[in-house]
Structure formats: C-alpha cells, structure tokens
Design an enzyme around this catalytic site. Structure first.
Site, PDB file in Angstrom:
ATOM      1  N   LYS A  81       0.807  -1.226   0.000  1.00  0.00           N
ATOM      2  CA  LYS A  81       0.000   0.000   0.000  1.00  0.00           C
ATOM      3  C   LYS A  81       0.841   1.278   0.000  1.00  0.00           C
ATOM      4  O   LYS A  81       0.446   2.310  -0.529  1.00  0.00           O
ATOM      5  CB  LYS A  81      -0.937   0.008   1.213  1.00  0.00           C
ATOM      6  CG  LYS A  81      -2.012  -1.067   1.178  1.00  0.00           C
ATOM      7  CD  LYS A  81      -3.040  -0.807   0.109  1.00  0.00           C
ATOM      8  CE  LYS A  81      -4.199  -1.794   0.171  1.00  0.00           C
ATOM      9  NZ  LYS A  81      -5.115  -1.623  -0.985  1.00  0.00           N
ATOM     10  N   GLU A 114      -9.620   5.814   3.266  1.00  0.00           N
ATOM     11  CA  GLU A 114     -10.436   4.726   3.777  1.00  0.00           C
ATOM     12  C   GLU A 114      -9.498   3.554   4.023  1.00  0.00           C
ATOM     13  O   GLU A 114      -8.432   3.477   3.424  1.00  0.00           O
ATOM     14  CB  GLU A 114     -11.513   4.329   2.762  1.00  0.00           C
ATOM     15  CG  GLU A 114     -11.053   3.339   1.680  1.00  0.00           C
ATOM     16  CD  GLU A 114      -9.973   3.858   0.747  1.00  0.00           C
ATOM     17  OE1 GLU A 114      -9.843   5.081   0.613  1.00  0.00           O
ATOM     18  OE2 GLU A 114      -9.232   3.034   0.161  1.00  0.00           O
ATOM     19  N   SER A 131       1.602  -9.675  -1.037  1.00  0.00           N
ATOM     20  CA  SER A 131       1.306  -8.247  -0.925  1.00  0.00           C
ATOM     21  C   SER A 131       1.483  -7.683   0.479  1.00  0.00           C
ATOM     22  O   SER A 131       1.722  -6.494   0.645  1.00  0.00           O
ATOM     23  CB  SER A 131      -0.116  -7.970  -1.411  1.00  0.00           C
ATOM     24  OG  SER A 131      -1.043  -8.755  -0.695  1.00  0.00           O
TER      25      SER A 131
END
Lengths: 262, 396
Positions: B89, B111, B377
C-alpha cells in the site's frame, strides 16, 4: 424566456410562480412502505409547491446520516423502483403538484433507463435528479429519451462549480438548477448565511433556468434567506427528521409546512 | 485489445467517473494534472528516492524452494510484505502524498479495510507533517486492532464508519462524504484501483513499480523477464494491478487473480465479485458489482478485511470480461490453510489477503518448467488475532 421542448407540470410551475417555491424531499417508503401517496397528498394540501421523491439506495454518497437512515429503513420496508412505480400508478388522480424522482444512478441503471423514463412519464412524474449521472453521458445517451418522455433533468451546482461548467449545466438543464448551498452532504450543519457571496454570484449569473437552493435549509429563516437569491428552496433532512418523530403524519406535515411558510 | 485506460477513463466497458457534482472539481483537477505531475522528472526523482530509502525498494524476488518442490514448479515470491509498513500500500501513498503536496492540499483523508492502507497513509502523513483522517468500518476496527493503534501512534485520527455493513465499502462512503464536505484543502488518498477516473489509473501506475521490478529481477535470476504465471489477490485490486501492469500485453503470461470466496461462493457470505457481480456503479466507477436485482449493493463477506469489498477495480472487471485474467474464488478456509502452509514451509506469515493468492496454486496444474510469481502483498502480523482465534475452525 426558456426555450424548451419539454412540457410538464414543473415547467408550468416555474412559468407561473417566480418566488418562494417550496420543494420538499422525502424518501419513498419511509417511515412506512405505503406512506408515499399519503405524504404526497398531505404536502399538496399543506401548500408545498412541488416534491422530490427519494428513490432509496444502499450507498447514498452525497447524503448525511438522516437520509442514509431513512433510505435504509425504506429498503428494509421493501421499497424498490418497481414498488414505487406501482404506488405512483394513480397518483395523478390525487395529486397535481410537480413530482420529481431523485436518487442514485445504479438502481435506475439496473431497472433500465428507458423503462425508467417510460414508467416515470406514465405515472405523471415531471423530472429526475440523478446526481451521479455524468453530464456528458446524459447528453450523449439520455437527453433524447428524457425529451421524449417530457422529463426535466435537473443538475446540481456547488460553490466549487466553475463559471464555464455552470453555463454548460444551464444549457443542459430543463426545469431548474439545484443550487447546493455549501460544501456538504445533505443535512449539513453549515450556516447558509456563509454562502451569501456564492448565492449572490449565481443570482447574477444570468442563467436561463430558474434556481432552487438546497442543503442546509431547515427552517423559516434559512428558507427565507435562500429565497432571496433563488426562485425557492428545497427542504429534505429537516422534513425527514419531522417524519421520523411523527405520530400523525397529516397534522405534522401541515404544521411543518406552516412553520416554513410562516 | 488494450488494457490500459482510454482517454475517457474507461477500461473497455468499465470505469468512468460517476460522481455527484460536489466531487467534480477535485476529480477534474486530478484528471487534468495527474499525468503531467506524476511523470515529471522532479516528481519521479523525489518519489523514487522515497521508495528506495524510506519504503525499502526494490523488494526482493525470492525463490521459494520448498513451496516450489511441493507444487512442482519454480515459484518466486515478490516480497511486498517487506515494504515499510508491511504491505504494498505504501507504494501508492508515497506517490499520492507527493501529488497532494503539489496540488497544495493541507489535509489527507483515506479509507481502510485491513488497516494496511490506513497505516500507509498515516505513515506518509507523519513523514510530510500533514493532517490525516482515516475512515475504517466499525467491524474492521474490531478485527484489525493492531493497525488501528499503529495509525493512532502515527498521529492519524481513526474515524469509525458505522453505516451499512461497517466494513471497507462503508469506510469509502464516509471518506467520500468527508471530501464532499472539505473539497478545497483536502486530498483523498484512495487505497485501491477503485473510484472515479483517474484514481484507478493513478493508483495502478504507482503500484506498477511491483511488476517493473519483477521483470528485471526475474531476468537476473532466470534469464527470462516474463514468467508463465503472475498471481495476486484482488479486493479492489491494487496489488494485482501493480503485479500485472507490465505484463498486461505479454499474452504468454497468465494472470491469476484470487478473490475472496468467503464461506463459499454461493453461501451468501462471499466477496467473489466476478462470479456474483454484474455491471453497476460503486464509488464513482462502473464495474462489476455485487448487487440485488434492484441495484442495491450487497454486503460482502471475507475473513480478510482487505478483500471485503463488493466491487473490483474497473481494470480487473475488464481483464475478467476480456478473459485476459483468470479469477479464482478462494474460501476463507483455503486462504487460512495456505497461510499456515507458507508459514511452515518458508518461514513467512502472510497477510490473510495475500494468503488467497497462494491458495490458487493447487488449481493451476503447474508443470515443472513453469515459472510462477506470486505477489506476497503483505505480512501477517496484523492478522495474528484471527490466526490464533480461528485456528481450530480451519484445522483438519
């Protein structure tokens, strides 16, 4: 004067009345599933000039907590476009003021835009507000359809809307332009007086369409203030709040409208 | 077939910007400026420096020997779990915070589902000294507590989303409502390849550093720069978009997307959007969407908060429709077991999201000669409570 190909009650209202137009929003299917016609009749009787019926959506992005909650309740009650059109089938035998449908694009898309316009027109609906329908998509795909069924399409403008875009919106609108009073979702707590400069700017923008101010209009004083800069104003959240606490819809609606009109 | 976004913001039939007027000026500003800003030399040099010195890029491409032996192929793991903050991210948030600065914004909102994007946003806000508000579903706050505390420690305010299903979808609704209310000083850092154009393209470009590195690293290790498979999990789909990006036009590379099958695709508790969804509009984008016949959005379910989303990014909807990518719905149980297996075989505890990607391996009929890259990830620290509490439920 406005050049329009559309003939409907909304267009006629704005021809006949130039000031203090009171437009009330309520969510279809709230507080109870079958209250739609009852509320419409009470609003007309109490002196509302026009109404927006909210088509409830599970994820209403531009709405604050009150309309979110009324939408959730309405959906739980079983409201849908099918149910709503069924309720509205004979509305024109009982109610004469202009009726708009307001909601989000997805439920309308699933229903089918053509079918939606056709049924709205058949029920005697005069206009539609779909805030997440892009201008270009309306122009390229749906404008002809709206004309065919004599539906006014209403767009929103906000304090951040550029003068060029305001002009474009004015060109594509047939009915009225919805002036969002401040940067907020519905039921916002911002003071509408703070919007004076912007409302003044819109008033002097030489728009071909009439205007109604919505968002943050909740009582007589905010309504009167908005009416100084536009042809009228829209009340939603405050009306829904009243409905939530109502024990006698007809009486409370009359009382509410009287409190606004003074 | 073209897989990147077109001039109108569409991927085939999906994408666009279906937004209320209140959001239009901000989206329009982004649309008009994002490409020139994020491809400018000054931006790129600042961003690349951050990626190298702060995020820890390039992340390793690791040959997973024991996993390879088990599945009979050469399996490489792209170690996004080793990024600062523990997931991919941060590739996006470092990019977007620099963009926000160039746009003169003072306040950041985001969010978050699993909390990884929230942490990555809170992190870059701390780094740049910007105010940060993160919206998170009430349910997710409960199941991802460590990440909530991390965000707070980083100086962010975490606001619970209490509407609807109280998960990622609702956190996104609340963030959008915040942006409607604060359009001038605020930038919304969307965490996935979702939302109105240009977000899906912008986020995909920031995440594409993943596949850019995979190509180079694979060439170094194997002498070929394209694998036979690239596998990634898809909630909104940002890590998958990043892992697929530079392979989209290489038809020989099979793109495998793992979505959350929850308790079973047809159990009523699932987030398997490509199976259960049809074209609709969510958060400003036309995409595949889980919805009722009446167009009401269905509340999804997944054991992993990061995949608990009823839509997918429009790029992925296009990859699915055009059959460029193959989607597998992985159940909670399969993902859980894949996580346990990776921990035991390779000494790596993956995030529950990433575990879904590993759980596709048994479905692929791999050959000995196949070169497989799995995008790992994120790391599993944030999921320890779930791993501990639900161990008995999922053990054979």
């Amino acid at each position: 004067m406005i050049h329009t190909t559309i003939e409907n009650r909304l267009v006629r209202l704005f021809k006949e009345k130039k000031q203090n137009i009171l437009n009330i929003y309520f969510t279809a299917g709230f507080p109870e599933l079958d209250d739609t016609i009852r509320i419409l009749k009470a609003l007309e009787k109490s002196g509302a000039d026009m109404v927006e019926i909210g088509m409830p959506f599970s994820d209403p992005l531009a709405d604050g907590p009150t309309i979110q909650a009324s939408s959730m309740k309405a959906l739980k009650n079983g409201m849908s476009l099918k149910v709503l059109f069924n309720q509205l089938r004979h509305v024109r035998e009982q109610v004469t003021i202009p009726i708009l449908l307001m909601g989000y694009l997805n439920p309308v898309m699933q229903y089918g835009m053509e079918e939606f316009c056709k049924n709205a027109h058949a029920c005697g609906v005069d206009g539609v507000i779909l805030p997440d329908l892009p201008l270009n998509e309306y122009k390229e795909k749906y404008q002809t359809l709206f004309h065919q069924y004599h539906l006014s399409n209403v767009f929103l403008v906000t304090p951040q809307t550029s003068p060029e875009r305001l002009k474009l919106i004015d060109e594509l609108t047939e009915g009225f332009i919805y002036i969002v009073s401040t940067d907020s979702t519905t039921g916002g707590n911002k003071n509408i007086q703070s919007a004076e400069e912007y409302l003044h700017r819109i008033k002097n923008a030489n728009l071909r369409n009439p205007t109604l101010v919505g968002f943050n209009i909740k009582d007589k004083s905010s309504y009167d203030f908005a009416c100084r800069y536009a042809n009228g104003a829209i009340i939603g959240t405050a009306f829904i709040n009243m409905l939530s606490n109502s024990t006698d819809l007809e009486k409370d609606i009359e009382c509410f409208i009287r409190s606004i009109r003074g | 077939m073209k897989y990147t976004v077109d001039e109108n913001g569409f991927y085939g039939n999906f994408g666009g910007a279906y937004i209320p007027e209140m959001l239009y000026p901000n989206i329009e500003q982004l649309r008009n400026t994002y490409l020139s800003i994020i491809t400018s030399e000054s931006f790129l040099s600042e961003w690349h420096q951050l990626l190298r010195d702060y995020v820890g890029r390039p992340t390793p491409l690791y040959y997973a020997k024991r996993l390879s032996e088990l599945y009979g192929a050469s399996i490489y793991l792209k170690r996004e779990d080793l990024c600062h903050t523990g997931a991919h991210k941060v590739n996006n948030t470092t990019g977007q915070i620099l963009l926000a600065k160039k746009l003169g914004k003072k306040r950041i909102i985001a969010e978050t589902g699993a909390g990884q994007h929230g942490v990555a946003t809170a992190t870059v806000c701390a780094l740049m000294g910007m105010q940060c508000v993160v919206y998170m579903g009430e349910i997710d706050i409960e199941r991802q507590k460590p990440n909530v505390e991390r965000m707070k420690m980083l100086g962010a305010e975490v606001r619970p989303a209490t509407s609807g299903s109280r998960t990622l979808k609702d956190a996104t609704n609340e963030a959008i409502r915040d942006w409607i209310t604060n359009p001038v000083d605020t930038h919304y850092i969307i965490g996935s390849v979702v939302g109105p154009h240009p977000y899906p393209d912008m986020v995909a470009r920031f995440q594409s550093v993943i596949s850019e590195e995979i190509r180079m690293q694979l060439a170094e290790k194997t002498g070929r720069d394209t694998p036979d498979y690239v596998i990634a999990c898809v909630g909104g789909g940002s890590n998958a978009a990043g892992a697929f990006y530079h392979f989209l036009d290489d038809k020989s590379v099979k793109l495998i997307a793992a979505e959350a099958g929850g308790k079973g695709v047809h159990s009523g508790y699932s987030a398997a959007t490509t199976v259960l969804g049809k074209t609709g509009i969510i958060h400003g984008s036309k995409t595949l969407l889980m919805q009722t016949e009446d167009g009401q959005i269905i509340e999804p379910h997944s054991i992993s908060a990061g995949l608990d989303y009823p839509g997918i990014g429009p790029l992925h909807a296009h990859l699915f429709e055009s059959k460029r990518a193959t989607f597998y719905a992985i159940t909670d149980a399969e993902a859980f077991k894949a996580a346990m297996q990776l921990a035991k075989l390779e000494g790596i505890i993956p995030a529950l999201e990433s575990a879904h990607a590993f759980a596709t391996l048994p479905y692929l009929n791999l050959k000995k000669s196949d070169v497989v890259v799995i995008n790992l990830s994120g790391r599993g620290d944030k999921d320890m409570l779930t791993y501990i509490n639900r161990k008995h439920e999922f053990s054979d």
